[in-house]
Scaffold this motif. Structure first.
Motif, short mmCIF file in Angstrom:
data_model
loop_
_atom_site.label_atom_id
_atom_site.label_comp_id
_atom_site.label_asym_id
_atom_site.label_seq_id
_atom_site.Cartn_x
_atom_site.Cartn_y
_atom_site.Cartn_z
N LYS A 71 0.81 -1.21 0.00
CA LYS A 71 0.00 0.00 0.00
C LYS A 71 0.84 1.27 0.00
O LYS A 71 0.54 2.23 -0.69
N ASN A 72 1.94 1.28 0.75
CA ASN A 72 2.76 2.49 0.87
C ASN A 72 4.07 2.40 0.10
O ASN A 72 5.01 3.13 0.40
N ALA A 73 4.16 1.51 -0.88
CA ALA A 73 5.40 1.38 -1.66
C ALA A 73 5.67 2.68 -2.40
O ALA A 73 4.76 3.34 -2.90
N GLN A 74 6.94 3.07 -2.44
CA GLN A 74 7.31 4.28 -3.16
C GLN A 74 8.71 4.15 -3.72
O GLN A 74 9.54 3.43 -3.17
N LEU A 75 8.94 4.82 -4.81
CA LEU A 75 10.27 4.86 -5.39
C LEU A 75 11.03 6.00 -4.74
O LEU A 75 10.54 7.12 -4.66
N MET A 76 12.22 5.71 -4.29
CA MET A 76 13.04 6.72 -3.63
C MET A 76 13.95 7.38 -4.66
O MET A 76 14.26 6.80 -5.70
N ASP A 77 14.40 8.60 -4.36
CA ASP A 77 15.33 9.28 -5.24
C ASP A 77 16.65 8.52 -5.28
O ASP A 77 17.08 7.93 -4.28
N PHE A 78 17.28 8.53 -6.42
CA PHE A 78 18.60 7.91 -6.58
C PHE A 78 19.49 8.94 -7.24
O PHE A 78 19.20 9.44 -8.31
N LYS A 79 20.57 9.29 -6.57
CA LYS A 79 21.50 10.28 -7.11
C LYS A 79 22.56 9.55 -7.92
O LYS A 79 23.31 8.73 -7.40
N CYS A 80 22.60 9.83 -9.18
CA CYS A 80 23.59 9.24 -10.07
C CYS A 80 24.81 10.16 -10.09
O CYS A 80 24.73 11.30 -10.53
N VAL A 81 25.91 9.68 -9.57
CA VAL A 81 27.13 10.47 -9.52
C VAL A 81 27.96 10.14 -10.76
O VAL A 81 28.32 8.99 -10.98
N GLU A 82 28.24 11.16 -11.57
CA GLU A 82 28.98 10.94 -12.81
C GLU A 82 30.34 10.31 -12.55
O GLU A 82 31.05 10.72 -11.64
N PHE A 83 30.66 9.33 -13.32
CA PHE A 83 31.97 8.66 -13.34
C PHE A 83 32.29 7.89 -12.07
O PHE A 83 33.42 7.46 -11.89
N VAL A 84 31.33 7.69 -11.16
CA VAL A 84 31.65 6.97 -9.93
C VAL A 84 32.08 5.53 -10.23
O VAL A 84 32.98 5.01 -9.60
N GLU A 85 31.44 4.88 -11.22
CA GLU A 85 31.85 3.51 -11.57
C GLU A 85 33.30 3.50 -12.04
O GLU A 85 34.07 2.61 -11.69
N GLU A 86 33.66 4.49 -12.84
CA GLU A 86 35.04 4.57 -13.33
C GLU A 86 36.01 4.78 -12.18
O GLU A 86 37.07 4.16 -12.11
N LEU A 87 35.64 5.64 -11.24
CA LEU A 87 36.52 5.90 -10.10
C LEU A 87 36.71 4.67 -9.23
O LEU A 87 37.81 4.37 -8.78
N LEU A 88 35.62 3.93 -8.99
CA LEU A 88 35.70 2.77 -8.11
C LEU A 88 36.27 1.53 -8.79
O LEU A 88 37.01 0.77 -8.18
N TYR A 89 35.91 1.31 -10.06
CA TYR A 89 36.22 0.05 -10.70
C TYR A 89 37.04 0.18 -11.98
O TYR A 89 37.32 -0.82 -12.64
N GLY A 90 37.40 1.38 -12.36
CA GLY A 90 38.11 1.61 -13.60
C GLY A 90 39.44 0.87 -13.70
O GLY A 90 39.86 0.49 -14.78
N ALA A 91 40.09 0.66 -12.58
CA ALA A 91 41.38 -0.04 -12.59
C ALA A 91 41.23 -1.50 -13.03
O ALA A 91 42.20 -2.15 -13.38
#
Length: 107
Positions: free
Chosen positions: A79-99
């Motif tokens: 009954k109270n299900a809702q989608l929460m905001d998700f902040k997409c941080v540019e290039f975070v995947e590259e910073l964390l896993y680019g190596a």
């Protein structure tokens, strides 16, 4: 990440994706593909609150044969299900896993 063309086949939305470059990967484990990657996605409503997602992945430069994934996607019915905001941080995947790329980017 590629060029997508969609069409309806009955009740299924079929998306054919080509034109990838080899600068991305499938997952955080570093599973890679080449520029020959071809993906066909299929979205089918299989019940009032269920979509079935299927993808066929083909890349003759990396895989010995095409392979498929499939999973159901369920609509939240609480009954109270809702989608929460998700902040997409540019290039975070590259910073964390680019190596872990097969060819790391130069810094």
């Amino acid at each position: 990440m590629g060029q997508s063309v969609g069409k309806w086949e009955g009740d299924t939305l079929v998306i054919d994706v080509t034109g990838f470059n080899d600068q991305s990967w499938f997952d955080r484990a570093g599973n890679f593909h080449s520029d020959a990657l071809h993906v066909v996605e299929r979205w089918t409503r299989t019940a009032p609150n269920v979509l079935t997602y299927e993808a066929t992945i083909e890349d003759p430069n990396v895989f010995s044969k095409p392979w498929k994934i499939s999973m159901p996607l369920y609509r939240r019915l609480e009954k109270n299900a809702q989608l929460m905001d998700f902040k997409c941080v540019e290039f975070v995947e590259e910073l964390l896993y680019g190596a872990y790329r097969k060819k790391p980017l130069s810094r």
